[in-house]
Design a protein around this motif. Structure first.
Motif, mmCIF file in Angstrom:
data_model
loop_
_atom_site.group_PDB
_atom_site.id
_atom_site.type_symbol
_atom_site.label_atom_id
_atom_site.label_comp_id
_atom_site.label_asym_id
_atom_site.label_seq_id
_atom_site.Cartn_x
_atom_site.Cartn_y
_atom_site.Cartn_z
ATOM 1 N N ALA A 51 0.823 -1.209 0.000
ATOM 2 C CA ALA A 51 0.000 0.000 0.000
ATOM 3 C C ALA A 51 0.861 1.265 0.000
ATOM 4 C CB ALA A 51 -0.929 0.007 1.211
ATOM 5 N N PHE A 52 2.051 1.173 0.575
ATOM 6 C CA PHE A 52 2.912 2.345 0.670
ATOM 7 C C PHE A 52 3.597 2.688 -0.656
ATOM 8 C CE2 PHE A 52 6.856 4.628 1.553
ATOM 9 C CZ PHE A 52 6.342 5.715 2.241
ATOM 10 N N TRP A 53 4.011 1.669 -1.433
ATOM 11 C CA TRP A 53 4.753 1.948 -2.673
ATOM 12 C C TRP A 53 3.988 2.847 -3.639
ATOM 13 C CZ3 TRP A 53 8.843 1.706 -0.550
ATOM 14 C CH2 TRP A 53 9.495 0.583 -0.069
ATOM 15 N N PRO A 54 2.699 2.614 -3.900
ATOM 16 C CA PRO A 54 1.990 3.551 -4.789
ATOM 17 C C PRO A 54 1.925 4.970 -4.211
ATOM 18 C CG PRO A 54 0.751 1.510 -4.568
ATOM 19 C CD PRO A 54 1.862 1.454 -3.567
ATOM 20 N N TYR A 55 1.814 5.063 -2.884
ATOM 21 C CA TYR A 55 1.802 6.378 -2.248
ATOM 22 C C TYR A 55 3.158 7.072 -2.424
ATOM 23 C CZ TYR A 55 1.366 9.977 1.325
ATOM 24 O OH TYR A 55 1.343 11.170 1.991
ATOM 25 N N PHE A 56 4.234 6.330 -2.241
ATOM 26 C CA PHE A 56 5.569 6.889 -2.446
ATOM 27 C C PHE A 56 5.719 7.384 -3.887
ATOM 28 C CE2 PHE A 56 9.970 6.820 -3.721
ATOM 29 C CZ PHE A 56 10.586 7.510 -2.686
ATOM 30 N N ASP A 57 5.266 6.579 -4.839
ATOM 31 C CA ASP A 57 5.348 6.980 -6.247
ATOM 32 C C ASP A 57 4.546 8.252 -6.501
ATOM 33 O OD1 ASP A 57 7.008 4.828 -6.754
ATOM 34 O OD2 ASP A 57 5.382 3.558 -7.514
ATOM 35 N N PHE A 58 3.358 8.355 -5.887
ATOM 36 C CA PHE A 58 2.549 9.569 -6.002
ATOM 37 C C PHE A 58 3.342 10.769 -5.479
ATOM 38 C CE2 PHE A 58 0.002 12.548 -3.488
ATOM 39 C CZ PHE A 58 -0.692 13.187 -4.504
ATOM 40 N N LEU A 59 3.931 10.636 -4.280
ATOM 41 C CA LEU A 59 4.689 11.743 -3.702
ATOM 42 C C LEU A 59 5.875 12.130 -4.580
ATOM 43 C CD1 LEU A 59 4.811 10.734 0.084
ATOM 44 C CD2 LEU A 59 3.401 12.526 -0.971
ATOM 45 N N LEU A 60 6.581 11.136 -5.065
ATOM 46 C CA LEU A 60 7.761 11.386 -5.883
ATOM 47 C C LEU A 60 7.404 12.159 -7.149
ATOM 48 C CD1 LEU A 60 10.814 10.830 -5.919
ATOM 49 C CD2 LEU A 60 10.312 8.781 -7.260
ATOM 50 N N HIS A 61 6.289 11.805 -7.772
ATOM 51 C CA HIS A 61 5.892 12.451 -9.024
ATOM 52 C C HIS A 61 5.117 13.744 -8.801
ATOM 53 C CE1 HIS A 61 7.587 9.283 -11.393
ATOM 54 N NE2 HIS A 61 6.970 8.403 -10.632
ATOM 55 N N ALA A 62 4.513 13.902 -7.615
ATOM 56 C CA ALA A 62 3.755 15.122 -7.323
ATOM 57 C C ALA A 62 4.680 16.326 -7.180
ATOM 58 C CB ALA A 62 2.929 14.937 -6.048
ATOM 59 N N GLY A 63 5.869 16.084 -6.664
ATOM 60 C CA GLY A 63 6.824 17.170 -6.469
ATOM 61 C C GLY A 63 6.557 17.959 -5.203
ATOM 62 N N ASP A 64 7.481 18.851 -4.893
ATOM 63 C CA ASP A 64 7.391 19.731 -3.729
ATOM 64 C C ASP A 64 7.230 18.961 -2.414
ATOM 65 O OD1 ASP A 64 7.729 22.071 -5.247
ATOM 66 O OD2 ASP A 64 5.603 22.127 -5.735
ATOM 67 N N VAL A 65 7.795 17.746 -2.354
ATOM 68 C CA VAL A 65 7.759 16.916 -1.148
ATOM 69 C C VAL A 65 9.129 16.991 -0.482
ATOM 70 C CG1 VAL A 65 7.453 14.583 -0.209
ATOM 71 C CG2 VAL A 65 6.057 15.343 -2.144
ATOM 72 N N LEU A 66 9.110 17.222 0.814
ATOM 73 C CA LEU A 66 10.344 17.265 1.591
ATOM 74 C C LEU A 66 10.366 16.101 2.574
ATOM 75 C CD1 LEU A 66 10.513 21.070 2.506
ATOM 76 C CD2 LEU A 66 11.536 19.905 0.536
ATOM 77 N N VAL A 67 11.501 15.437 2.671
ATOM 78 C CA VAL A 67 11.666 14.420 3.702
ATOM 79 C C VAL A 67 12.246 15.105 4.936
ATOM 80 C CG1 VAL A 67 11.866 12.390 2.247
ATOM 81 C CG2 VAL A 67 13.908 13.673 2.795
ATOM 82 N N ALA A 68 11.808 14.612 6.092
ATOM 83 C CA ALA A 68 12.307 15.098 7.374
ATOM 84 C C ALA A 68 13.392 14.143 7.840
ATOM 85 C CB ALA A 68 11.169 15.153 8.387
ATOM 86 N N VAL A 69 14.567 14.686 8.124
ATOM 87 C CA VAL A 69 15.722 13.879 8.496
ATOM 88 C C VAL A 69 16.237 14.353 9.848
ATOM 89 C CG1 VAL A 69 18.051 13.168 7.831
ATOM 90 C CG2 VAL A 69 16.321 13.603 6.054
ATOM 91 N N GLU A 70 16.357 13.420 10.783
ATOM 92 C CA GLU A 70 16.970 13.748 12.066
ATOM 93 C C GLU A 70 18.444 14.037 11.789
ATOM 94 O OE1 GLU A 70 17.083 11.907 16.520
ATOM 95 O OE2 GLU A 70 17.413 10.537 14.847
ATOM 96 N N ALA A 71 18.878 15.253 12.080
ATOM 97 C CA ALA A 71 20.223 15.686 11.694
ATOM 98 C C ALA A 71 21.316 14.825 12.316
ATOM 99 C CB ALA A 71 20.428 17.158 12.058
ATOM 100 N N GLU A 72 21.185 14.492 13.578
ATOM 101 C CA GLU A 72 22.250 13.756 14.269
ATOM 102 C C GLU A 72 22.470 12.362 13.700
ATOM 103 O OE1 GLU A 72 23.042 12.023 18.705
ATOM 104 O OE2 GLU A 72 22.259 14.067 18.555
#
Length: 184
Positions: A51-72
């Motif tokens: 269920a997640f892979w199609p959502y990831f593909d949607f986000l990737l192609h939609a654009g303007d998506v930022l991932v949140a990364v714990e800096a440390e």
């Protein structure tokens, strides 16, 4: 969108937000793989890979998506997206946000929104949030950030027509919420 948000990289030293790439697929899935993350979301099964892979593909192609990364640690802990508001031409919304459950209840959501809201409010008078009517956790968290409910609407945010509670954050409501949090 006009591409204004597609290449931003922002950080507060603890949290980094950067554009989503194909290489983030597994890391973002790991952040999304807890059923509790999706319990109040219409796509309750999104914690499962299929269920997640199609959502990831949607986000990737939609654009303007930022991932949140714990800096440390460099660990991906969630993501969020800028998108055009369907019924408010020229306005920008932040949504499609989720965080790894291990990062709930602290300052992580506020940090994500601070970086993104601050970026939008540099050039726009308000930022919109669209929240599913059953997602009480997000509604409460959003009001703590200064979001004010404006109206309810049926909108297509790229995944089909659905009901949403529509909130705005302005520079004034944002500043008031941050001042209140600082005084608490």
């Amino acid at each position: 969108m006009d591409g204004f948000f597609s290449e931003i990289k922002v950080s507060d030293g603890v949290l980094e937000m950067r554009p989503l790439t194909i290489e983030d697929r597994e890391g973002l899935y790991q952040a999304a793989s807890d059923p509790a993350t999706w319990a109040q979301h219409p796509a309750k099964g999104r914690y499962q890979r299929e269920a997640f892979w199609p959502y990831f593909d949607f986000l990737l192609h939609a654009g303007d998506v930022l991932v949140a990364v714990e800096a440390e640690s460099g660990r991906i802990i969630g993501c969020s997206r800028f998108y055009a508001v369907p019924d408010q031409p020229g306005d920008v919304a932040i949504g499609f946000t989720f965080l790894d459950r291990a990062y709930w209840g602290g300052s992580w959501n506020r940090r994500m929104k601070a970086l993104m809201v601050g970026h939008v409010l540099e050039t726009r008078p308000r930022v919109w949030l669209h929240i599913a009517p059953d997602n009480l956790r997000s509604q409460i968290a959003s009001t703590r950030l200064g979001a004010v409910h404006q109206y309810d609407a049926e909108l297509d945010l790229g995944t089909g027509l659905a009901p949403y509670k529509c909130y705005t954050i302005t520079a004034d409501s944002w500043a008031a919420a941050m001042a209140e949090r600082a005084g608490a």
